[in-house]
Design an enzyme around this catalytic site. Structure first.
Site, PDB file in Angstrom:
ATOM      1  N   ARG A  87      -1.912   6.841   1.126  1.00 47.77           N
ATOM      2  CA  ARG A  87      -0.645   6.927   1.861  1.00 47.77           C
ATOM      3  C   ARG A  87      -0.207   5.547   2.347  1.00 47.77           C
ATOM      4  NH1 ARG A  87       1.959  11.052   5.372  1.00 47.77           N
ATOM      5  NH2 ARG A  87       2.350  10.233   7.456  1.00 47.77           N
ATOM      6  N   ILE A  98       8.056   9.296   7.356  1.00 45.68           N
ATOM      7  CA  ILE A  98       7.100   9.882   6.432  1.00 45.68           C
ATOM      8  C   ILE A  98       6.430  11.024   7.190  1.00 45.68           C
ATOM      9  CG2 ILE A  98       5.358   8.136   7.033  1.00 45.68           C
ATOM     10  CD1 ILE A  98       4.244   8.479   4.188  1.00 45.68           C
ATOM     11  N   SER A  99       6.511  12.221   6.636  1.00 44.29           N
ATOM     12  CA  SER A  99       6.061  13.413   7.344  1.00 44.29           C
ATOM     13  C   SER A  99       4.567  13.359   7.618  1.00 44.29           C
ATOM     14  CB  SER A  99       6.386  14.668   6.533  1.00 44.29           C
ATOM     15  OG  SER A  99       7.769  14.761   6.287  1.00 44.29           O
ATOM     16  N   ALA A 100       4.132  14.089   8.639  1.00 48.93           N
ATOM     17  CA  ALA A 100       2.714  14.198   8.950  1.00 48.93           C
ATOM     18  C   ALA A 100       1.967  14.738   7.731  1.00 48.93           C
ATOM     19  CB  ALA A 100       2.505  15.120  10.142  1.00 48.93           C
TER      20      ALA A 100
END
Length: 390
Positions: A35, A97-99
């Site tokens: 990520r 940016i999503s969890a």
């Protein structure tokens, strides 16, 4: 091992222990597509005083890596549409940016199969598109980003990672007719109305997953299956919170600017049966929004004199101020609509239908709007004409 690799390993272990990797490919993709390689060196953290402050990787590498791999927290990667008025200080989050847990939750709902053609609305950093590519295969994913700077950065990150994904810079609500039909459509930004272009560009039996945002509630994750007749039906998998698409942003509700002294003098003083306390229930708020989808609210905390609920329609032509007192509800209302009564009627219907929860509502989207029903009942709970087709 670098700080980032150490955090990645910890996140994989934590998410695996929680059962977030429902399918083996999800764990492998999460571990194999780091990520941190998609996150910009400058991210934005909430400022206790309001707004956001920049967090630079070069200045605080450990804190940066910790923020990137926090399992249940999204991370803001852009503020103020990329144009903050003061360097290092932001007012509004405009991309994130999503969890990791939210990303995995949505991927489970989407259920991508190898070879599926996938349309993603909202490329953001490109990391979610990379995970989709790992499952669907090279050249099977098209991701759309409305912001040119974000689109360029996502394209670069995907190319560097060796992910063959088509990154297109345009309004995602229009879809991507050139590559249709798609077996899967996923939106990483919330919508108040599902654009019918997404349904038109889906193959029969295709799945659409999108966060549905409503004024009274943070919203839910809507999962629709497309039928042969150009409609789509489904339900909500659970509550989620996402930024809206730029074309469906809510105008911030500020009672101080909406309710002028002159308007207050011309408001009607009345009593109301609206029970403010009922709106503490998240499912009641969601149901109320389905019945009054264009009404925004602000519920103030109790400061020793009861609570106050502010209501206003999106057009700004009607508003109501409801005060919860020991003798019942008092209201000042202005404009052609009695918003307190509309909210009360919505809550009454919610009670009559056995207090349905978010995931009890069935949804059908057609070219003419959206219908919500409770369970398998034929009687609509609410109908929304939706946004004009584009």
């Amino acid at each position: 091992m670098s700080i980032e690799d150490d955090r990645l390993a910890g996140a994989v272990e934590a998410l695996d222990a929680l059962g977030e990797f429902e399918h083996p490919w999800m764990g492998a993709a999460f571990a194999g597509i780091p990520r941190h390689r998609f996150v910009p060196d400058a991210v934005w953290m909430p400022d206790p005083g309001g707004g956001y402050r920049a967090l630079e990787r070069s200045a605080e590498p450990a804190r940066w890596a910790e923020a990137v791999y926090a399992p249940h927290a999204p991370l803001v990667v852009q503020v103020d549409d990329g144009r903050p008025a003061v360097p290092g200080v932001g007012r509004e989050a405009s991309s994130s940016i999503s969890a990791p847990s939210a990303v995995l939750f949505m991927l489970r709902a989407l259920d991508v199969q190898p070879g599926d053609r996938v349309l993603e609305i909202g490329a953001g950093t490109g990391w979610n598109a990379a995970l989709l590519c790992e499952r669907a295969g090279p050249d099977r994913v098209c991701t759309i980003e409305i912001d040119p700077a974000l689109a360029a950065r996502a394209r670069e990150a995907l190319e560097t990672a060796g992910c063959r994904v088509d990154v297109v810079c345009r309004d995602g609500e229009l879809g991507h007719r050139e590559h249709a039909p798609f077996e899967r459509v996923i939106a990483t930004a919330a919508v108040g109305h599902v654009p019918h272009a997404w349904i038109e560009q889906s193959a029969p039996g295709g799945v659409i997953v999108a966060p549905r945002i409503v004024p009274f509630h943070q919203g839910g994750l809507l999962r629709l299956v497309v039928a042969d007749d150009g409609t789509a039906s489904g339900s909500f998998d659970g509550g989620v919170m996402f930024m809206p698409t730029r074309g469906q942003r809510f105008t911030r509700f500020d009672p101080a600017t909406l309710i002028t002294d002159n308007a207050w003098e011309h408001s009607v003083e009345d009593t109301t049966a609206l029970d403010i306390a009922a709106l503490d229930d998240v499912h009641a708020r969601f149901a109320t929004s389905l019945r009054v989808p264009d009404v925004h609210h602000l519920l103030e905390p109790d400061r020793g004199q009861g609570r106050t609920l502010w209501l206003a329609d999106a057009a700004g032509t009607s508003w109501a101020v409801v005060r919860d007192t020991t003798d019942g509800g008092e209201v000042n209302r202005f404009g052609p609509r009695d918003l307190a009564q509309e909210a009360h009627d919505a809550l009454v219907l919610w009670e009559k239908t056995q207090r349905p929860r978010l995931w009890d509502f069935r949804t059908t989207v057609t070219p003419h709007g959206t219908t919500y029903r409770v369970g398998d009942t034929d009687q609509p709970f609410a109908q929304d004409p939706g946004a004009p087709r584009r």
